[in-house]
Structures are given as C-alpha cells and as structure tokens.
Design an enzyme around this catalytic site. Structure first.
Site, short mmCIF file in Angstrom:
data_model
loop_
_atom_site.label_atom_id
_atom_site.label_comp_id
_atom_site.label_asym_id
_atom_site.label_seq_id
_atom_site.Cartn_x
_atom_site.Cartn_y
_atom_site.Cartn_z
N GLY A 60 96.56 27.79 105.63
CA GLY A 60 96.86 26.41 106.02
C GLY A 60 97.34 25.63 104.82
O GLY A 60 97.83 26.21 103.85
N SER A 61 97.15 24.31 104.87
CA SER A 61 97.70 23.47 103.80
C SER A 61 96.77 23.47 102.58
O SER A 61 95.56 23.70 102.70
CB SER A 61 97.88 22.05 104.32
OG SER A 61 96.63 21.54 104.72
N GLU A 106 95.48 31.14 101.66
CA GLU A 106 96.93 31.34 101.82
C GLU A 106 97.50 29.97 102.14
O GLU A 106 97.37 29.49 103.28
CB GLU A 106 97.20 32.32 102.97
CG GLU A 106 96.65 33.71 102.74
CD GLU A 106 97.43 34.50 101.69
OE1 GLU A 106 98.59 34.14 101.40
OE2 GLU A 106 96.87 35.47 101.16
N LEU A 107 98.14 29.33 101.15
CA LEU A 107 98.46 27.91 101.31
C LEU A 107 99.96 27.66 101.36
O LEU A 107 100.74 28.57 101.60
CB LEU A 107 97.79 27.14 100.17
CG LEU A 107 96.28 27.40 100.02
CD1 LEU A 107 95.71 26.68 98.82
CD2 LEU A 107 95.53 27.05 101.29
N CYS A 150 105.59 28.53 105.58
CA CYS A 150 105.19 28.29 104.19
C CYS A 150 106.22 28.83 103.21
O CYS A 150 106.22 28.44 102.05
CB CYS A 150 103.83 28.92 103.95
SG CYS A 150 103.74 30.61 104.55
N GLU A 191 105.49 19.77 99.91
CA GLU A 191 105.92 20.73 100.93
C GLU A 191 106.47 19.94 102.12
O GLU A 191 105.72 19.20 102.78
CB GLU A 191 104.73 21.58 101.38
CG GLU A 191 105.08 22.56 102.48
CD GLU A 191 103.88 23.38 102.94
OE1 GLU A 191 102.79 22.82 103.12
OE2 GLU A 191 104.07 24.59 103.15
P1 NAD Z 1 96.15 22.69 108.15
O1 NAD Z 1 95.69 22.81 106.75
O2 NAD Z 1 96.24 21.34 108.74
O3 NAD Z 1 95.15 23.51 109.12
C1 NAD Z 1 94.91 24.89 108.93
C2 NAD Z 1 93.63 25.24 109.66
O4 NAD Z 1 92.54 24.54 109.05
C3 NAD Z 1 93.62 24.84 111.13
O5 NAD Z 1 92.91 25.80 111.88
C4 NAD Z 1 92.83 23.56 111.10
O6 NAD Z 1 92.25 23.26 112.34
C5 NAD Z 1 91.80 23.88 110.05
N1 NAD Z 1 91.12 22.73 109.48
C6 NAD Z 1 91.61 21.50 109.21
N2 NAD Z 1 90.64 20.72 108.68
C7 NAD Z 1 89.53 21.49 108.59
C8 NAD Z 1 88.21 21.26 108.11
N3 NAD Z 1 87.86 20.09 107.61
N4 NAD Z 1 87.33 22.27 108.16
C9 NAD Z 1 87.68 23.49 108.64
N5 NAD Z 1 88.92 23.76 109.13
C10 NAD Z 1 89.83 22.77 109.09
O7 NAD Z 1 97.52 23.49 108.26
P2 NAD Z 1 98.53 23.57 109.49
O8 NAD Z 1 99.21 22.25 109.63
O9 NAD Z 1 97.88 24.17 110.68
O10 NAD Z 1 99.54 24.66 108.93
C11 NAD Z 1 100.55 24.36 108.04
C12 NAD Z 1 100.18 24.71 106.63
O11 NAD Z 1 99.83 26.08 106.56
C13 NAD Z 1 101.34 24.54 105.67
O12 NAD Z 1 100.88 23.96 104.49
C14 NAD Z 1 101.81 25.96 105.43
O13 NAD Z 1 102.49 26.15 104.23
C15 NAD Z 1 100.52 26.69 105.47
N6 NAD Z 1 100.73 28.12 105.74
C16 NAD Z 1 100.53 29.03 104.74
C17 NAD Z 1 100.77 30.38 104.98
C18 NAD Z 1 100.52 31.41 103.93
O14 NAD Z 1 100.37 32.57 104.29
N7 NAD Z 1 100.50 31.06 102.66
C19 NAD Z 1 101.23 30.78 106.21
C20 NAD Z 1 101.43 29.82 107.20
C21 NAD Z 1 101.17 28.50 106.96
#
Ligand code: NAD
Length: 473
Positions: A227-228, A247-248, A281, A375
């Site tokens: 995620g982010s 993995e960000l 990402c 990003e």
């Molecule tokens: P996000 O960070 O908003 O959410 C990711 C996950 O974390 C979701 O399941 C969300 O519900 C959960 N989450 C959010 N707040 C939380 C908390 N306080 N406690 C526990 N879980 C929590 O990201 P997104 O908008 O779903 O995805 C986009 C991001 O993911 C982008 O930054 C992208 O670059 C990244 N990404 C990285 C990769 C990689 O492999 N490096 C791959 C895909 C996406």
C-alpha cells in the site's frame, strides 16, 4: 443482490453489519459483503495461531496440490473473475484479464516452488575444531501472516501473499482494501475447496479503523503490507517486534537515452504511464529524456498518449479507465493545476470528468511540484530533459522513492551503468519500469519499502533459518 460472506478460519461466515462496493465508472452497486465483528476477528486470529504448527508440518504434496487447485480454478473462472475486478476496481477488462492470468501463474509458481523448498546440508569441517560435524539448515515459518493489500490489484497482490504463505506452511489472514474486497472474497471460495486445514486462511474485510487489533496481535508475527508509504510505515511503527514486509509506492522513472528506439519507447511509456488510470506503484511518472533526442521523442509521445482509448472499462477496447474514486481524480487534478500555476505546460490531457482524468503529459514542471516529488497514482507523466547519461541517472535517483526504473537504450555499457548507479529495487533495460514477472524478486529501497515479494523472495521473508548440527560423522 446477495450479500457475500467473508471467510473465517476456512468457513463462510457473516457478521452483524454489511458494506456496499460500488463501480468507480458509473457508481452502480457491484455487491455487498458482510463485515466481521471484533469477536469474529479474534476467532480468526486464535484459529490461525492454533493451526500454525500443523500448517508448518503439512506435507509438501498437500500444499502443492492446494496451490495448483487454486491456480486451475482461477483459470476456469477467469472471465467471471476479470469482470468482477473491472466492476469493483474500474480497471479496463483488458488489464483485468491480464491480472487474472498473472494470478493463475502466481499460484502455479508457488505450487512449483514449494516442491523445491528444501533445506540444505552444510559441511562444518572447514575448521579442525568442527571435524565430524554437519549442519542441516532449513527454513521455518515465523507463524501466521497478516496480509494487508491495496485496491489496485485486488486479486494478484492478494495472491502474492496468500500463495507463498501456503507454500511455506504458514496460516494467512487477508485484510483486503475496502474499495475492492470482492475479488479476495471470491479467492476465499477457491481456497475453501482445497484440503488445507481449517484455520489456515481467513479473509476479513474489516474497515481500516478496526484493523489495529489485527496489526498489533502478537499471535500474527508477520505483517506483509502492500500500500502507500505513510500507512505502511505507520503500521511498522506500531509493531517493532514483528517481521514486517512493506511493498510501498513510487514515482517511477523511465529514461530514454539518445540511442533508444524512440517509437518503441514512446509507445510503451504512453501506455504504461496510463494503464489502470496510472494506479500502479510502477506506472511511469517521470520521463527523463537525453537532450539530443528530446524533441523527436516528444513528437512521438504526445500522439501516442492522445491515441489511447479511454472510457468504459467494461469495453474490450478501452485502455484507460477511471480512477478508483472521485476524490482520487480530484487530487490528481489539483496536483496538475498546482504544477501549471507554478509554470508547467500541459502537452496533453489535463481534464477531469467525474472519476476519470485524461492521460496527461506535463513539461517544465518545477522541481518541488507534487507531481515531480510525490506519487501521483494517476494518469500523469512529467518530461524532464537530461544533459547526459550521468545526468539522467542522477535525476532518477533524485527521489525519496526507489521501486523500479526503466532505461531505453541499446548500449550494454549504459545498461550496466544503470544497474550500478540507480538506487532502486529493479532496473528494466529496454522497457518501462512497470514490467514485472511474478516470480522475480520485487520490492523497493528508500521510501518504497522493506523486503521483497515474488514467490521465492516472499517465502524467504515469511521464514527464518534454523540450523541443526549433527555430531560424530
Ligand atoms: P493504502 O495505503 O491506502 O491502503 C493499503 C491497505 O492498507 C488497504 O487494505 C487499507 O485498507 C489498509 N489500511 C489503511 N489504513 C490502515 C490502518 N490504519 N491499519 C491497517 N490497515 C490500513 O493504499 P491503496 O490506496 O489501497 O493502494 C495504493 C498504494 O499502494 C500506492 O501507494 C501504491 O504505490 C501502493 N502499491 C504498492 C505496490 C508494491 O508492490 N510496492 C503494489 C501496489 C500498490
């Protein structure tokens, strides 16, 4: 419309509330799912903990068959699953089909890799004091894995955590992204068809504000997060004693050197800056072009971007669909407007319509603009001329992120120089940074994360080395 159950210790379950998932393209309801209560979350954690030793001892042929079964079943239901991904995520069906194909491969690779997953013997008699001793080194799972996944690949990025967990014999609890939980709930259905012991997997679509219980519970020693960066590091900070994989995000660069095939580079960069609305990402965000070919490249790039087919993601011809929400599209619009107000020029796109944003090319973006530093996660690329190869590589490294970089060149010297100089987890020579094969190590440096995915790498991340010393040989 039916309410989808979630998966609690391998069984379908319902909680005491429901959530609705909507289609980002037209706002229509895609489905509803039941939400686990706190007591059910506790039940899933306790079950994962209780089954951990049994899971670690599960014969390899049982793990391999379960993984192969899921791979086959995804393939059999490919069309239905791709349509579900398109409906809940908004990505064009062309890309959704690609994601399904990749998930088939991810589970298949895991089935193959678990068969190869053996310990090794190490001779210790390299020193006189260890004469007659031999070490057997094996890898043992830390225990249950908490898999937290993003919205942009709602099936394959779940597969990238579930498949290696099963391959090493670790129970896994998935907490999917709230925007796109339905694909992972469907995956739960396929996992439930296998002979894996109850408790080995749960899929718990709990809202973010209730996820802390999962993150902090000591019975889940591994947190694998995609995620982010801000959310990932905030989670890691909560659990300093856990084994955390992050993995960000990134703001990936594609470098076009003077010797590149400009037609190929323009076509690939146009597509992979905008695929899935730029919500990857490793989507191309920064395009760094060596000065002598800059203008010739831009002449090819802009028509390629303008020629992309945008629109209804359910249409087989659509290449660029909506963003995940109107708020996401508004943020992209705001960042582009800020850059333009600071002097950037719009060479293509720059228009928002609801959840959609037109594929956009910006030139002359100030160094400190958000579209250059952060990003974007939208269909926006910025052009940056470079005076030399060294200058181009220094520009790639001028980022807080470091996931992957792409270098368009025909020169082996320039390729090896890139591999040496670029501070990223992966260098793609001859193509965009957005290239990923599911078995290869994948992950970032700097703010792009910690640890690696890709089947074997994730299996390594979920396990520790254990040594048994044999004496008197
Ligand atoms: P996000 O960070 O908003 O959410 C990711 C996950 O974390 C979701 O399941 C969300 O519900 C959960 N989450 C959010 N707040 C939380 C908390 N306080 N406690 C526990 N879980 C929590 O990201 P997104 O908008 O779903 O995805 C986009 C991001 O993911 C982008 O930054 C992208 O670059 C990244 N990404 C990285 C990769 C990689 O492999 N490096 C791959 C895909 C996406």
């Amino acid at each position: 419309m039916d309410v989808r159950t979630f998966w609690l210790a391998g069984r379908p379950a319902t909680g005491d509330s429901e959530l609705t998932v909507t289609n980002p393209h037209d706002g229509r309801e895609v489905g509803r799912h039941s939400v686990p209560t706190d007591a059910q979350v506790e039940e899933a954690i306790a079950a994962a903990h209780a089954v951990a030793d049994q899971a670690a001892a599960l014969p390899v042929h049982v793990r391999a068959e379960a993984l192969a079964h899921v791979s086959r079943r995804i393939e059999e239901r490919a069309d239905e699953i791709a349509r579900l991904i398109t409906a809940e995520n908004g990505k064009p069906i062309f890309w959704a089909r690609g994601e399904v194909t990749r998930a088939v491969a991810t589970f298949r690779f895991a089935a193959e890799e678990t068969r190869r997953w053996s310990g090794e013997a190490q001779r210790l008699d390299t020193e006189p004091a260890a004469a007659g001793r031999l070490a057997y080194v094996s890898r043992v799972p830390y225990g249950p894995v908490l898999a937290i996944t993003p919205f942009n690949f709602p099936l394959n990025l779940v597969a990238h955590k579930v498949a290696p967990a099963i391959a090493v014999g670790a129970p896994v609890i998935v907490k999917p992204a709230p925007a796109t939980p339905l694909s992972s709930l469907l995956l739960g259905e396929l996992l439930a068809e296998t002979d894996l012991p109850a408790g080995m997997f749960s899929v718990l679509p709990v809202p973010n504000e209730r996820a802390a219980g999962l993150v902090q519970d000591a019975r889940l020693p591994v947190v694998s997060f995609t995620g982010s960066a801000p959310v990932g590091y905030a989670i890691a900070d909560q659990v300093p004693r856990k084994h955390v994989t992050l993995e960000l995000g990134g703001n990936a660069a594609a470098v076009v050197l003077a010797d590149a095939d400009l037609d190929w580079a323009a076509q690939r960069i146009a597509l992979y800056s905008n695929y899935q609305g730029g919500q990857s990402c490793i989507a191309v965000q920064r395009v760094i072009v060596e000065q002598p070919v800059h203008d010739a490249f831009v002449e090819r790039l802009v028509p390629a971007v303008e020629g992309l087919v945008t629109g209804d993601p359910a249409d087989e011809k659509t290449q660029v669909g909506p963003l995940v929400s109107e708020a996401a599209a508004e943020r992209v619009e705001q960042w582009v407007n800020e850059a333009v107000a600071a002097g950037a020029e719009v060479l293509a796109g720059g228009i928002r319509e609801g959840t959609s944003y037109t594929p956009t090319v910006l030139a002359g973006v100030p160094h400190d603009a958000k579209v250059a530093r952060e990003e974007v996660f939208g269909p926006v690329m910025i052009l940056q001329p470079a005076a030399s190869v060294d200058d181009a590589y220094a520009m790639v490294n001028d980022s807080k992120y470091g996931l992957q970089a792409g270098v368009f060149t025909r020169s082996l010297d320039a390729a090896f120089l890139a591999n040496r100089e670029l501070k990223v987890g992966g260098v793609v020579v001859g193509d965009v940074p957005s290239y990923r094969a599911d078995q290869m190590p994948y992950g970032g440096v700097k703010d792009s994360g910690i640890g690696r995915e890709g089947l074997r790498s994730a299996m390594t991340d979920y396990t520790y080395e254990k040594v048994m010393v044999l004496t008197g040989l």
